[in-house]
Design a protein around this motif. Structure first.
Motif, PDB file in Angstrom:
ATOM      1  N   ALA A 190      12.824   9.465  25.059  1.00 53.95           N
ATOM      2  CA  ALA A 190      12.763   8.124  24.278  1.00 53.95           C
ATOM      3  C   ALA A 190      12.363   8.553  22.838  1.00 53.95           C
ATOM      4  N   GLU A 191      13.346   8.619  22.023  1.00 50.89           N
ATOM      5  CA  GLU A 191      13.144   9.021  20.652  1.00 50.89           C
ATOM      6  C   GLU A 191      12.590   7.734  19.914  1.00 50.89           C
ATOM      7  N   TYR A 192      12.646   6.665  20.199  1.00 53.63           N
ATOM      8  CA  TYR A 192      11.897   5.548  19.816  1.00 53.63           C
ATOM      9  C   TYR A 192      10.528   5.717  19.458  1.00 53.63           C
ATOM     10  N   VAL A 193      10.128   6.280  20.830  1.00 51.40           N
ATOM     11  CA  VAL A 193       8.251   6.538  20.893  1.00 51.40           C
ATOM     12  C   VAL A 193       8.065   7.812  20.021  1.00 51.40           C
ATOM     13  N   LEU A 194       9.085   8.888  19.864  1.00 49.72           N
ATOM     14  CA  LEU A 194       8.852   9.992  19.001  1.00 49.72           C
ATOM     15  C   LEU A 194       8.603   9.518  17.535  1.00 49.72           C
ATOM     16  N   PHE A 195       9.674   8.593  17.346  1.00 46.95           N
ATOM     17  CA  PHE A 195       9.607   8.077  15.881  1.00 46.95           C
ATOM     18  C   PHE A 195       8.069   7.421  15.618  1.00 46.95           C
ATOM     19  N   LEU A 196       7.911   6.736  16.511  1.00 47.81           N
ATOM     20  CA  LEU A 196       6.459   5.810  16.163  1.00 47.81           C
ATOM     21  C   LEU A 196       5.328   6.758  16.364  1.00 47.81           C
ATOM     22  N   ARG A 197       5.346   7.582  16.916  1.00 50.50           N
ATOM     23  CA  ARG A 197       4.260   8.660  16.673  1.00 50.50           C
ATOM     24  C   ARG A 197       4.106   9.432  15.631  1.00 50.50           C
ATOM     25  N   GLY A 198       5.402   9.674  15.221  1.00 48.32           N
ATOM     26  CA  GLY A 198       5.312  10.221  13.847  1.00 48.32           C
ATOM     27  C   GLY A 198       4.910   9.551  12.732  1.00 48.32           C
ATOM     28  N   VAL A 199       5.268   8.372  12.658  1.00 53.82           N
ATOM     29  CA  VAL A 199       5.006   7.276  11.754  1.00 53.82           C
ATOM     30  C   VAL A 199       3.666   7.137  11.633  1.00 53.82           C
ATOM     31  N   GLN A 219      -2.380  10.692   7.675  1.00 52.80           N
ATOM     32  CA  GLN A 219      -2.161  11.858   6.801  1.00 52.80           C
ATOM     33  C   GLN A 219      -2.158  13.160   7.671  1.00 52.80           C
ATOM     34  N   ASP A 220      -1.641  12.906   8.964  1.00 50.25           N
ATOM     35  CA  ASP A 220      -1.191  14.151   9.659  1.00 50.25           C
ATOM     36  C   ASP A 220       0.153  14.654   9.499  1.00 50.25           C
ATOM     37  N   ILE A 221       0.480  14.972   8.502  1.00 50.00           N
ATOM     38  CA  ILE A 221       1.959  15.617   8.350  1.00 50.00           C
ATOM     39  C   ILE A 221       2.425  16.560   9.406  1.00 50.00           C
ATOM     40  N   ASP A 222       1.661  17.453   9.514  1.00 47.29           N
ATOM     41  CA  ASP A 222       2.000  18.582  10.467  1.00 47.29           C
ATOM     42  C   ASP A 222       2.649  17.846  11.694  1.00 47.29           C
ATOM     43  N   CYS A 223       1.761  16.912  12.445  1.00 44.56           N
ATOM     44  CA  CYS A 223       2.321  16.286  13.673  1.00 44.56           C
ATOM     45  C   CYS A 223       3.446  15.438  13.359  1.00 44.56           C
ATOM     46  N   ALA A 224       3.546  14.722  12.113  1.00 34.47           N
ATOM     47  CA  ALA A 224       4.785  14.093  11.860  1.00 34.47           C
ATOM     48  C   ALA A 224       6.012  14.755  11.894  1.00 34.47           C
ATOM     49  N   ARG A 256       6.257  15.305   1.980  1.00 32.93           N
ATOM     50  CA  ARG A 256       6.180  16.746   1.528  1.00 32.93           C
ATOM     51  C   ARG A 256       6.100  17.348   0.141  1.00 32.93           C
ATOM     52  N   ALA A 257       7.324  16.463  -0.472  1.00 31.79           N
ATOM     53  CA  ALA A 257       7.583  16.739  -1.762  1.00 31.79           C
ATOM     54  C   ALA A 257       6.382  16.092  -2.743  1.00 31.79           C
ATOM     55  N   LEU A 258       6.149  15.060  -2.337  1.00 32.09           N
ATOM     56  CA  LEU A 258       5.185  14.139  -3.079  1.00 32.09           C
ATOM     57  C   LEU A 258       3.784  15.139  -3.173  1.00 32.09           C
ATOM     58  N   GLY A 259       3.632  15.750  -2.156  1.00 31.85           N
ATOM     59  CA  GLY A 259       2.317  16.505  -1.983  1.00 31.85           C
ATOM     60  C   GLY A 259       2.339  17.677  -3.290  1.00 31.85           C
ATOM     61  N   THR A 260       3.263  18.093  -3.572  1.00 31.03           N
ATOM     62  CA  THR A 260       3.458  19.173  -4.665  1.00 31.03           C
ATOM     63  C   THR A 260       3.495  18.828  -5.894  1.00 31.03           C
ATOM     64  N   MET A 261       3.350  17.412  -6.140  1.00 29.22           N
ATOM     65  CA  MET A 261       3.494  16.936  -7.533  1.00 29.22           C
ATOM     66  C   MET A 261       2.237  16.527  -8.338  1.00 29.22           C
ATOM     67  N   ASP A 262       1.976  16.596  -9.526  1.00 29.49           N
ATOM     68  CA  ASP A 262       0.843  16.380 -10.199  1.00 29.49           C
ATOM     69  C   ASP A 262       0.756  14.693 -10.284  1.00 29.49           C
ATOM     70  N   GLY A 263      -0.196  14.216 -10.767  1.00 30.63           N
ATOM     71  CA  GLY A 263      -0.725  12.613 -10.603  1.00 30.63           C
ATOM     72  C   GLY A 263       0.694  11.827 -11.132  1.00 30.63           C
ATOM     73  N   PRO A 264       0.748  12.183 -12.560  1.00 29.86           N
ATOM     74  CA  PRO A 264       1.710  11.584 -13.213  1.00 29.86           C
ATOM     75  C   PRO A 264       3.058  11.549 -12.645  1.00 29.86           C
ATOM     76  N   THR A 265       3.417  12.762 -12.279  1.00 27.48           N
ATOM     77  CA  THR A 265       4.724  12.803 -11.638  1.00 27.48           C
ATOM     78  C   THR A 265       5.062  11.979 -10.220  1.00 27.48           C
ATOM     79  N   ARG A 266       4.122  12.206  -9.575  1.00 25.78           N
ATOM     80  CA  ARG A 266       3.812  11.504  -8.458  1.00 25.78           C
ATOM     81  C   ARG A 266       3.977  10.022  -8.568  1.00 25.78           C
ATOM     82  N   ALA A 267       3.158   9.355  -9.407  1.00 24.84           N
ATOM     83  CA  ALA A 267       3.152   7.918  -9.764  1.00 24.84           C
ATOM     84  C   ALA A 267       4.481   7.521 -10.251  1.00 24.84           C
TER      85      ALA A 267
END
Length: 602
Positions: free
Chosen positions: A457-466, A472-477, A501-512
């Motif tokens: 059931a991929e629907y449940v996989l999706f919700l668990r990832g969300v 903030q558990d990106i490894d599990c997602a 993941r990409a957002l996590g590499t950005m500085d504050g102004p770039t992220r905003a």
């Protein structure tokens, strides 16, 4: 541990105190919120006391009928079979509590011998001495509930037709028989998504009893030849293996609903329950019924936009052939849009005033930011009429979430899960309801159990990832994303994880700046899911200002972008505000303005 929980509106505190004192004088242990400890969260204590109580006494008044807390507490007590109702004024009870006995104590002065008070005490004594009938909240490893009451599993009948492609027909007939039995009073029926998983060699009484906690199972076969049908069915006690009833029916397809009612009545009689279906339905065209069952089969696969279109086409053909087919009109209303959806829903209700799916569909057609009370009442009435219809229950759940009634939505999800524990949609809804309420451990446990029991059931996989993303558990997602397929239900999880993941590499102004661009990408539309995700990514100010600007300027505000540019359903347009993605926004004081402007404050 308190045996009796008292639920009441604050304005009737004196009456609650009088009831509590009278019960204590009879030797009962009573809890009400005068005893609320200072060191614990209000909601946690209330829920703990509600679940542990053997009886819940709801004191109805005009203010109590309007109180979300009282209604939520009464709903949980009703679902768990421990509700005792009394009223202290002439208020109209909300649905569905107006269908349950309620003692009138409007003039009660505390006389312990008053007839009404003796009725209340008698009900409490009966509940205290009875075995509990509801399973505990399914937040730990799933264990099938023990059979303490009649629980019927209606299995998917075998297709004995020469054409193997007619399996949708036998499944559809079985599903309709399930709903017919469930509508009858006095029977608890396990949900289709769970019971229909047992096929072939798995159709043994032992497996049904162990896997679903069923005390009885209904199995059979369907053979179709042109416009004639033969149904063989038998009712088996799963403990003794005794066949309580069996019969064979040869009918024309024009008599299909009468046939389903006959089977439901026969089962009721076999179990010594004196009830019968209350729906009077006329003959329908066999081809129309076949099209209706095909639409049910498409819905059961996956409700993509292509499948929605297919369902709509099949149901349009069905009502064209049989204009008096109320159920087909009701389901068609779910797939139509605008005024044509209203026409279909109202047509279904004219044909059958108790057509649950028509009521549910009509609730979805109400304007987005008004008629909230009417929407809720329609969805609630539909669920009371047909709690085992997955679509009806899903509509009610969406309406509750869209109005921020999370406690009631959670209670509803628990009741659905108890009846249908192997449905990925039901398990996913419960996990998200828990997470929306901040019950993270329960959400994760429910989702993990569903993944274990329903690995495909991929629907449940999706919700668990969300849920993992919200925590903030990106490894599990990312782990959940790797388990999904490119074109499955959870395909959207992979790019979402990559973006975060990409957002996590950005500085504050770039992220905003990136988040701002992410929000304005959908102009002129603004989607609540995207706005909420922006807040979950840490940019609460940007997300909140974008949300308020959208509302103040009257720009379209929708739950989520669809696949072909069509607008989301009006009734659930605010559902995203109360999902976990908007958790950070709900903690912002500006959220009050959002609720006022969207008509939710009232």
């Amino acid at each position: 541990m308190s045996e009796i929980f008292i639920s009441y509106a604050r304005s009737t505190e004196a009456a609650a105190q009088r009831v509590a004192m009278a019960l204590r004088n009879l030797g009962h242990q009573v809890w009400w919120d005068e005893e609320l400890p200072a060191h614990r969260a209000y909601g946690d204590v209330i829920e703990d006391r509600l679940r542990s109580a053997k009886a819940v006494v709801v004191i109805w008044s005009a203010d109590a009928a309007k109180s979300q807390w009282v209604r939520a507490e009464a709903d949980l007590a009703r679902n768990r079979g421990k509700l005792v109702q009394l009223r202290i004024d002439n208020c109209a009870l909300p649905l569905p509590f107006d269908q349950i006995q309620c003692v009138n104590l409007a003039d009660w002065s505390g006389d312990m011998d008053a007839l009404g008070w003796r009725t209340v005490v008698s009900s409490i004594d009966a509940l205290k001495n009875a075995e509990p009938t509801a399973a505990p909240a399914p937040v730990l490893d799933h264990v099938a509930p023990k059979a303490r009451e009649t629980r019927l599993a209606v299995l998917a009948f075998d297709n004995l037709s020469n054409d193997e492609e007619l399996s949708y027909f036998s499944d559809g007939v079985s599903e309709e028989i399930l709903y017919t039995i469930a509508r009858a009073k006095g029977m608890k029926v396990i949900g289709k998504a769970s019971s229909f998983q047992f096929r072939g060699p798995d159709k043994t009484a032992q497996k049904i009893a162990e896997g679903l906690g069923a005390t009885h199972m209904l199995d059979g076969s369907v053979r179709r030849a042109g416009e004639n049908i033969r149904i063989s069915a038998e009712l088996v006690d799963t403990a003794s293996l005794e066949t309580l009833w069996s019969d064979r029916y040869d009918r024309a397809l024009t008599d299909i609903f009468a046939l389903q009612d006959d089977i439901a009545s026969a089962i009721a009689s076999a179990l010594d329950h004196h009830f019968a279906p209350d729906q009077a339905r006329g003959a329908i065209d066999p081809t129309a019924y076949d099209l209706y069952l095909q639409a049910l089969a498409v819905f059961a696969i996956d409700l993509t936009w292509d499948n929605r279109k297919k369902c709509k086409e099949l149901l349009e053909e069905a009502v064209a052939l049989s204009p008096n087919f109320a159920q087909a009109w009701g389901r068609l209303a779910v797939y139509r849009e605008g005024h044509s959806a209203i026409v279909a829903a109202e047509r279904g209700l004219r044909l059958d005033p108790n057509c649950a799916i028509s009521m549910g569909a009509l609730s979805m057609t109400k304007p987005a930011f008004s008629n909230h009370t009417e929407k809720l009442e329609l969805a609630e009435r539909a669920y009371v009429l047909s709690p085992d219809d997955q679509l009806v229950a899903g509509i009610y759940h969406m309406v509750l979430i869209s109005l921020g009634l999370l406690t009631r939505a959670c209670s509803l999800s628990e009741a659905r899960y108890e009846r249908d524990p192997l449905s990925p949609v039901v398990a996913g809804s419960l996990a998200m309801a828990y997470r929306s309420m901040g019950r993270t451990a329960a959400a994760i446990s429910t989702a993990d159990n569903a993944i274990r029991d329903l690995p495909d059931a991929e629907y449940v996989l999706f919700l668990r990832g969300v849920i993992a993303i919200f925590d903030q558990d990106i490894d599990c997602a990312e782990e959940m994303a790797k388990l999904t397929t490119a074109d499955g239900d959870a395909a959207a999880l992979q790019p979402l994880v990559a973006f975060i993941r990409a957002l996590g590499t950005m500085d504050g102004p770039t992220r905003a700046a990136t988040v701002t661009q992410f929000l304005h990408r959908n102009a002129p539309h603004s989607y609540i899911v995207d706005i909420g995700l922006a807040g979950a990514m840490g940019e609460v100010d940007i997300a909140m200002e974008h949300l308020l600007d959208t509302i103040r300027e009257g720009r379209p505000l929708e739950f989520t972008p669809d696949n072909d540019g069509r607008a989301a359903s009006d009734a659930t347009v605010t559902i995203g505000l109360f999902m976990p993605n908007c958790e950070a926004l709900r903690r912002d004081k500006r959220f009050a303005e959002v609720c006022v402007r969207l008509g939710l404050y009232d």
